[in-house]
Design a protein around this motif. Structure first.
Motif, mmCIF file in Angstrom:
data_model
loop_
_atom_site.group_PDB
_atom_site.id
_atom_site.type_symbol
_atom_site.label_atom_id
_atom_site.label_comp_id
_atom_site.label_asym_id
_atom_site.label_seq_id
_atom_site.Cartn_x
_atom_site.Cartn_y
_atom_site.Cartn_z
ATOM 1 N N GLU A 95 0.836 -1.197 0.000
ATOM 2 C CA GLU A 95 0.000 0.000 0.000
ATOM 3 C C GLU A 95 0.873 1.251 0.000
ATOM 4 O O GLU A 95 0.571 2.230 -0.679
ATOM 5 N N TYR A 96 1.961 1.196 0.761
ATOM 6 C CA TYR A 96 2.952 2.266 0.784
ATOM 7 C C TYR A 96 4.338 1.648 0.758
ATOM 8 O O TYR A 96 4.529 0.521 1.225
ATOM 9 N N ILE A 97 5.298 2.408 0.230
ATOM 10 C CA ILE A 97 6.692 1.981 0.220
ATOM 11 C C ILE A 97 7.524 3.085 0.859
ATOM 12 O O ILE A 97 7.404 4.257 0.485
ATOM 13 N N LEU A 98 8.366 2.698 1.817
ATOM 14 C CA LEU A 98 9.270 3.632 2.474
ATOM 15 C C LEU A 98 10.695 3.153 2.249
ATOM 16 O O LEU A 98 11.025 2.019 2.608
ATOM 17 N N LYS A 146 3.177 10.121 -4.556
ATOM 18 C CA LYS A 146 2.020 9.245 -4.362
ATOM 19 C C LYS A 146 2.243 8.349 -3.146
ATOM 20 O O LYS A 146 2.356 8.835 -2.042
ATOM 21 N N ASN A 147 2.355 7.032 -3.340
ATOM 22 C CA ASN A 147 2.468 6.131 -2.188
ATOM 23 C C ASN A 147 3.906 5.739 -1.874
ATOM 24 O O ASN A 147 4.139 4.846 -1.073
ATOM 25 N N ILE A 148 4.868 6.406 -2.505
ATOM 26 C CA ILE A 148 6.273 6.066 -2.307
ATOM 27 C C ILE A 148 6.999 7.204 -1.597
ATOM 28 O O ILE A 148 6.978 8.348 -2.060
ATOM 29 N N TYR A 149 7.641 6.866 -0.488
ATOM 30 C CA TYR A 149 8.452 7.810 0.276
ATOM 31 C C TYR A 149 9.910 7.354 0.191
ATOM 32 O O TYR A 149 10.219 6.209 0.522
ATOM 33 N N THR A 150 10.799 8.239 -0.244
ATOM 34 C CA THR A 150 12.220 7.925 -0.290
ATOM 35 C C THR A 150 12.969 8.968 0.544
ATOM 36 O O THR A 150 12.612 10.147 0.539
ATOM 37 N N SER A 151 14.006 8.523 1.251
ATOM 38 C CA SER A 151 14.737 9.448 2.106
ATOM 39 C C SER A 151 16.224 9.394 1.819
ATOM 40 O O SER A 151 16.728 8.470 1.180
ATOM 41 N N SER A 152 16.925 10.393 2.324
ATOM 42 C CA SER A 152 18.359 10.517 2.129
ATOM 43 C C SER A 152 19.098 9.584 3.089
ATOM 44 O O SER A 152 18.557 8.584 3.529
#
Length: 203
Positions: A95-98, A146-152
């Protein structure tokens, strides 16, 4: 309740995983933490921290949140077709990707970041040149598409996790969590003094 499916591999970065899980795992009514690897058993981080994981074959969750850490181990996995095939399937059904740190590079290799905005660890930002279809944002603590969160890199995963909590449960809930763990939450996802500090390196 959402299941947090964290996909581990040998030589993952310890804080990539346990920083965000500290935040999400405290919200027990909303999130349940699960640690998985392809074959299950003990997986060790770059700092030699052993973690017991379940095998993916035992996973039967729906509406789960997939969390993908980074770490030195991503250097080998970027060419591991079996791992990438499992990762793509998990990502499509999530549903979500982190993603934290170079976890976004693994996701990019599946093609699921094509035509989306994303970021990654600035110390190895040159790696992004291999994925020109992704709209890489160099100056960002984390990026949401959208449903994808990417971080440093590394600790940025905690800021992203709090941002995710704010999006899902409200700002006050996220702020309260940051205060309770005595963490100085960088609330602005565009805050990134580190993007100009590092010279691009190959992974």
């Amino acid at each position: 309740m959402h299941q947090i499916v964290t996909l581990l591999f040998n030589n993952f970065e310890t804080l990539d995983v346990f920083g965000p899980l500290e935040i999400l795992g405290r919200l027990k009514k909303e999130f349940h933490v699960n640690l998985y690897s392809l074959e299950g058993g003990i997986i060790k981080s770059t700092q030699d921290v052993p973690v017991h994981t379940r095998t993916l074959s035992r996973m039967n969750f729906e509406n789960y949140i997939l969390m993908i850490p980074g770490g030195i181990g991503t250097r080998e996995l970027i060419n591991d077709e079996i791992f990438l095939e499992h990762l793509k399937t998990l990502s499509i059904n999530a549903e979500y990707i982190l993603t934290i740190c170079t976890g976004s590079i693994l996701l990019a290799k599946t093609g699921l970041l094509d035509d989306k905005k994303a970021t990654t660890n600035k110390r190895v930002f040159k790696w992004t040149e291999h994925f020109p279809k992704v709209d890489w944002v160099r100056e960002a603590r984390w990026v949401t598409d959208k449903n994808i969160y990417t971080s440093s890199g590394v600790s940025a995963g905690m800021d992203m996790a709090l941002g995710f909590v704010a999006d899902q449960l409200g700002y006050e809930v996220a702020k309260r969590q940051s205060i309770q763990i005595e963490y100085d939450w960088k609330e602005d996802s565009t805050w990134d003094p580190f993007s100009t500090l590092y010279t691009d390196n190959t992974p």
